[in-house]
Motif scaffolding. Structure first.
Motif, PDB file in Angstrom:
ATOM      1  N   CYS A 108       0.823  -1.213   0.000  1.00 16.31           N
ATOM      2  CA  CYS A 108       0.000   0.000   0.000  1.00 16.31           C
ATOM      3  C   CYS A 108       0.855   1.261   0.000  1.00 16.31           C
ATOM      4  N   HIS A 109       2.166   1.092  -0.014  1.00 11.36           N
ATOM      5  CA  HIS A 109       3.102   2.212  -0.128  1.00 11.36           C
ATOM      6  C   HIS A 109       3.696   2.292  -1.534  1.00 11.36           C
ATOM      7  N   VAL A 110       3.234   1.440  -2.446  1.00 10.75           N
ATOM      8  CA  VAL A 110       3.851   1.325  -3.773  1.00 10.75           C
ATOM      9  C   VAL A 110       2.817   1.545  -4.875  1.00 10.75           C
ATOM     10  N   ILE A 111       3.157   2.441  -5.797  1.00  8.70           N
ATOM     11  CA  ILE A 111       2.343   2.678  -6.983  1.00  8.70           C
ATOM     12  C   ILE A 111       3.097   2.089  -8.172  1.00  8.70           C
ATOM     13  N   GLY A 112       2.393   1.444  -9.059  1.00  8.98           N
ATOM     14  CA  GLY A 112       2.998   0.797 -10.218  1.00  8.98           C
ATOM     15  C   GLY A 112       3.271   1.762 -11.360  1.00  8.98           C
ATOM     16  N   ALA A 113       3.906   2.884 -11.068  1.00  9.42           N
ATOM     17  CA  ALA A 113       4.285   3.888 -12.071  1.00  9.42           C
ATOM     18  C   ALA A 113       5.330   4.783 -11.421  1.00  9.42           C
ATOM     19  N   ASN A 171      14.669   1.859 -11.194  1.00 12.49           N
ATOM     20  CA  ASN A 171      13.356   1.255 -11.442  1.00 12.49           C
ATOM     21  C   ASN A 171      12.210   2.088 -10.857  1.00 12.49           C
ATOM     22  N   GLY A 172      12.433   3.387 -10.694  1.00 13.57           N
ATOM     23  CA  GLY A 172      11.354   4.242 -10.213  1.00 13.57           C
ATOM     24  C   GLY A 172      11.855   5.397  -9.380  1.00 13.57           C
ATOM     25  N   VAL A 173      11.088   5.714  -8.355  1.00 15.36           N
ATOM     26  CA  VAL A 173      11.393   6.856  -7.499  1.00 15.36           C
ATOM     27  C   VAL A 173      10.930   6.559  -6.072  1.00 15.36           C
ATOM     28  N   ILE A 174      11.670   7.090  -5.115  1.00 14.45           N
ATOM     29  CA  ILE A 174      11.285   7.007  -3.708  1.00 14.45           C
ATOM     30  C   ILE A 174      10.951   8.420  -3.233  1.00 14.45           C
ATOM     31  N   HIS A 175       9.869   8.504  -2.452  1.00 21.68           N
ATOM     32  CA  HIS A 175       9.536   9.723  -1.715  1.00 21.68           C
ATOM     33  C   HIS A 175       9.537   9.312  -0.245  1.00 21.68           C
ATOM     34  N   VAL A 176      10.385   9.916   0.558  1.00 24.38           N
ATOM     35  CA  VAL A 176      10.461   9.603   1.979  1.00 24.38           C
ATOM     36  C   VAL A 176       9.270  10.260   2.670  1.00 24.38           C
ATOM     37  N   ILE A 177       8.583   9.488   3.548  1.00 26.15           N
ATOM     38  CA  ILE A 177       7.419  10.015   4.270  1.00 26.15           C
ATOM     39  C   ILE A 177       7.590   9.832   5.773  1.00 26.15           C
ATOM     40  N   ASP A 178       6.808  10.598   6.523  1.00 28.79           N
ATOM     41  CA  ASP A 178       6.949  10.615   7.982  1.00 28.79           C
ATOM     42  C   ASP A 178       5.892   9.804   8.739  1.00 28.79           C
ATOM     43  N   LYS A 179       5.058   9.053   8.024  1.00 28.81           N
ATOM     44  CA  LYS A 179       4.047   8.195   8.672  1.00 28.81           C
ATOM     45  C   LYS A 179       3.931   6.894   7.884  1.00 28.81           C
ATOM     46  N   VAL A 180       3.489   5.854   8.549  1.00 34.12           N
ATOM     47  CA  VAL A 180       3.211   4.581   7.876  1.00 34.12           C
ATOM     48  C   VAL A 180       1.776   4.651   7.367  1.00 34.12           C
ATOM     49  N   LEU A 181       1.589   4.320   6.108  1.00 40.24           N
ATOM     50  CA  LEU A 181       0.263   4.291   5.497  1.00 40.24           C
ATOM     51  C   LEU A 181      -0.368   2.927   5.771  1.00 40.24           C
ATOM     52  N   LEU A 182      -1.619   2.927   6.179  1.00 39.15           N
ATOM     53  CA  LEU A 182      -2.271   1.672   6.546  1.00 39.15           C
ATOM     54  C   LEU A 182      -3.534   1.451   5.719  1.00 39.15           C
TER      55      LEU A 182
END
Length: 185
Positions: A108-113, A171-182
């Motif tokens: 749920c932290h990964v988008i296929g693009a 193979n893509g991009v990372i965006h660092v975030i400050d909360k866990v997505l649930l």
């Protein structure tokens, strides 16, 4: 001939300097350089701020997937984001019997693009301020751009701020975030 060799050498040095400059533009994450020619996993293992995420990816059996061709956009929670979960949550999720739940949370932290911050901002603006997107795990995230900042809201209303954007990977991009997505469970 000597002049041609000198020009060729100068051109090679210039191209090499440009390639180095391109990699130097990638932000540091967790005190480590991030290289655009390495995969998401290859870079993440070097970030001291993402040891929990890396351990979770390994426990979930997602290493090979995130080393694949992609493209992927990964919203990468920091160790602090995982530590903010209720006591014992991470330890419980890392147990083999909870692998399916862990996979669901991580995917749920990964988008296929590949979505750079500018792309997210454009999509959000085109959709009236918030762009909804499905993740690899089937969750729906709401991406919002406001004042040059990007936020990600999960299905439960938890809002994560992008603290470091546009960490390019092979193979893509990372965006660092400050909360866990649930996901909704």
């Amino acid at each position: 001939m000597r002049r041609f060799a000198t020009l060729l050498l100068a051109g090679t040095i210039a191209v090499s300097a440009l390639a180095t400059a391109a990699y130097a533009e990638n932000p540091m994450v967790g005190g480590a350089a991030m290289f655009a020619n390495k995969t998401i996993v290859d870079n993440a293992v070097n970030s001291k701020d993402h040891t929990t995420l890396v351990a979770a990816v390994k426990a979930a059996g997602l290493v090979e997937t995130l080393q694949g061709a992609g493209p992927f956009t990964v919203f990468a929670p920091t160790n602090e984001a995982f530590a903010a979960l209720p006591a014992g949550t991470v330890e419980t999720l890392l147990k083999p019997e909870n692998k399916d739940k862990l996979v669901k949370i991580l995917t749920c932290h990964v988008i296929g693009a590949k979505a750079m911050a500018a792309d997210v901002m454009s999509m959000a603006e085109a959709d009236g301020g918030t762009h909804k997107v499905k993740t690899v795990g089937g969750c729906e995230l709401s991406l919002k751009a406001d004042g040059g900042k990007v936020t990600v809201t999960d299905e439960n209303g938890n809002v994560a701020n992008v603290t470091i954007a546009d960490v390019e990977q092979s193979n893509g991009v990372i965006h660092v975030i400050d909360k866990v997505l649930l996901p909704k469970m």
